[in-house]
Write a protein that holds these residues in place. Structure first.
Motif, PDB file in Angstrom:
ATOM      1  N   SER A  25     -38.711 -60.724 -55.376  1.00  0.00           N
ATOM      2  CA  SER A  25     -37.626 -61.396 -55.230  1.00  0.00           C
ATOM      3  C   SER A  25     -36.471 -60.788 -55.422  1.00  0.00           C
ATOM      4  O   SER A  25     -35.417 -60.917 -54.664  1.00  0.00           O
ATOM      5  N   GLU A  46     -36.021 -58.322 -52.697  1.00  0.00           N
ATOM      6  CA  GLU A  46     -35.265 -58.825 -51.307  1.00  0.00           C
ATOM      7  C   GLU A  46     -33.901 -59.218 -51.335  1.00  0.00           C
ATOM      8  O   GLU A  46     -33.501 -59.022 -50.547  1.00  0.00           O
ATOM      9  N   SER A  47     -33.473 -59.691 -52.398  1.00  0.00           N
ATOM     10  CA  SER A  47     -32.222 -60.034 -52.581  1.00  0.00           C
ATOM     11  C   SER A  47     -31.283 -58.756 -52.799  1.00  0.00           C
ATOM     12  O   SER A  47     -30.134 -58.904 -51.928  1.00  0.00           O
ATOM     13  N   ARG A  59     -30.961 -57.818 -49.056  1.00  0.00           N
ATOM     14  CA  ARG A  59     -30.156 -58.329 -48.143  1.00  0.00           C
ATOM     15  C   ARG A  59     -28.641 -58.098 -48.319  1.00  0.00           C
ATOM     16  O   ARG A  59     -27.760 -58.016 -47.443  1.00  0.00           O
ATOM     17  N   SER A  77     -32.971 -56.911 -41.909  1.00  0.00           N
ATOM     18  CA  SER A  77     -32.492 -58.213 -42.161  1.00  0.00           C
ATOM     19  C   SER A  77     -33.589 -59.189 -41.664  1.00  0.00           C
ATOM     20  O   SER A  77     -34.335 -60.225 -42.394  1.00  0.00           O
ATOM     21  N   LEU A 108     -36.866 -58.579 -43.622  1.00  0.00           N
ATOM     22  CA  LEU A 108     -36.708 -59.126 -44.902  1.00  0.00           C
ATOM     23  C   LEU A 108     -36.774 -60.737 -44.772  1.00  0.00           C
ATOM     24  O   LEU A 108     -37.727 -61.255 -45.679  1.00  0.00           O
ATOM     25  N   ASN A 109     -36.486 -61.358 -43.642  1.00  0.00           N
ATOM     26  CA  ASN A 109     -36.558 -62.882 -43.450  1.00  0.00           C
ATOM     27  C   ASN A 109     -37.935 -63.267 -43.187  1.00  0.00           C
ATOM     28  O   ASN A 109     -38.432 -64.033 -43.350  1.00  0.00           O
ATOM     29  N   SER A 136     -40.101 -62.709 -46.321  1.00  0.00           N
ATOM     30  CA  SER A 136     -39.796 -63.796 -47.256  1.00  0.00           C
ATOM     31  C   SER A 136     -40.470 -65.072 -46.822  1.00  0.00           C
ATOM     32  O   SER A 136     -40.885 -65.887 -47.698  1.00  0.00           O
ATOM     33  N   HIS A 176     -44.091 -64.825 -47.623  1.00  0.00           N
ATOM     34  CA  HIS A 176     -44.044 -64.853 -49.152  1.00  0.00           C
ATOM     35  C   HIS A 176     -44.027 -66.419 -49.510  1.00  0.00           C
ATOM     36  O   HIS A 176     -44.872 -66.781 -50.381  1.00  0.00           O
TER      37      HIS A 176
END
Length: 363
Positions: free
Chosen positions: A20, A23-24, A27, A48, A51-52, A55, A58
């Motif tokens: 997490s 990922e942050s 971004r 991006s 990642l989306n 996520s 996940h």
């Protein structure tokens, strides 16, 4: 394949906090990437979108793990949005897959437009944008028909899971009773061993402690009190539509992006497309129902829609004639300031992207 997925789920569960954080961080990096090199905006949007998508995968895995683990007890209750969207996804499989497909398109639409801009003509690019908007409008109308309620954004549950509260596969749940009694009594804590120390003498001349205020106690307890939304069934958090104006309001709101893209295909220089969707926006807003204070989830959705109207400052002729010149002048005036110059450089790098791409500020 099943063994690989099981291994990945185990890896995700053990390292969910680090994943997490990664990922942050990535971004945040995507916001700084445009303008750094040739086609940097394409690389930024590809990262991006990836990642989306990861996520969202996940979130699906974590929700499945939590749902199948009877030992999991969240420290903080799930948000109203998560409760509502999760209930509909569990109840109706068409809602679940339509919502996921809608979010997949939303995550990748700008990356698709960047690819079309490099491969096809401007007219064909807008044809592709219209196709995407038609698919999105169909999916939103499908969700509207299933729920018969205002659409929430996003239509899928958000990640409301604290990684630190996820139980590992080797530990026992603290909420369950132990299977056998301990072999010996627990040791006495250090602060309880010596109870022979006398209390200090209380002087009659000592200043008494200030009395506690009832207001502070009320302010402390009020956020912890249960509201009507907290005890409602998830599907009852938003009332269904009961009149034609309410349906018309939501349909107009759903069709705005398609109408805007269709009008831009034939007329990108006048202000007719912008005036048309602004009219649709205000008509939709005037037709929507009055929401009582207890319907906090619906009120928050309508508040989000009202805040999104600020994006009209970055669209069409309003952007070209008003917002863009002022933004460019502001960035140029701060370009030589030591700290503000960094933000001015970012703004100068983003201005051409708003000019060139539809989905940076699309409704």
């Amino acid at each position: 394949m099943t063994a690989s997925l099981a291994y990945y789920e185990s890896f995700l569960l053990k390292n969910v906090s680090a994943i997490s954080t990664l990922e942050s961080s990535l971004r945040t990096f995507t916001w700084l990437l445009p303008g750094r090199f040739k086609d940097a905006e394409l690389a930024s949007e590809a990262l991006s979108a990836s990642l989306n998508m990861i996520s969202m995968y996940h979130d699906t895995l974590l929700a499945r793990i939590v749902q199948s683990d009877p030992r999991y007890r969240p420290l903080i209750p799930f948000s109203l949005h998560t409760r509502f969207t999760k209930a509909w996804a569990d109840k109706n499989s068409r809602y679940k897959w339509a919502a996921r497909l809608l979010e997949t398109i939303r995550f990748t639409e700008l990356f698709i437009e960047m690819g079309m801009r490099r491969k096809v003509s401007t007219k064909n690019r807008y044809r592709g944008i219209i196709v995407l908007e038609i698919i999105k409008a169909i999916l939103r109308l499908m969700l509207l028909r299933i729920t018969r309620r205002p659409l929430l954004s996003p239509p899928i549950p958000e990640r409301d899971i604290d990684p630190t509260t996820l139980p590992s596969s080797t530990e026992t749940s603290p909420t369950l009773a132990p299977s056998s009694l301990p072999s010996s009594l627990p040791a006495t804590p250090e602060h309880l061993k010596n109870n022979r120390v006398p209390l200090p003498q209380h002087s009659p001349l000592a200043v008494p402690p200030p009395p506690r205020s009832d207001v502070s106690i009320q302010e402390y307890l009020l956020p912890k009190a249960l509201t009507t939304s907290a005890v409602k069934p998830p599907l009852s958090l938003v009332r269904s539509f009961s009149s034609p104006p309410e349906w018309l309001s939501e349909v107009l709101y759903i069709l705005r992006p398609l109408v805007y893209a269709t009008m831009l295909f034939s007329d990108r220089k006048s202000n007719r497309p912008l005036i048309t969707i602004l009219t649709m926006e205000f008509v939709s807003r005037s037709l929507r129902r009055n929401v009582p204070p207890s319907a906090s989830l619906e009120r928050s959705e309508y508040a989000r829609r009202d805040r999104d109207m600020l994006w009209y400052l970055f669209r069409g002729t309003i952007w070209q004639s008003y917002t863009r010149p002022k933004t460019a002048h502001l960035a140029e005036s701060f370009s030589t300031t030591p700290i503000l110059g960094l933000f001015a450089t970012l703004i100068q790098d983003w201005i051409p992207l708003i000019d060139e791409y539809h989905y940076y500020t699309a409704p």
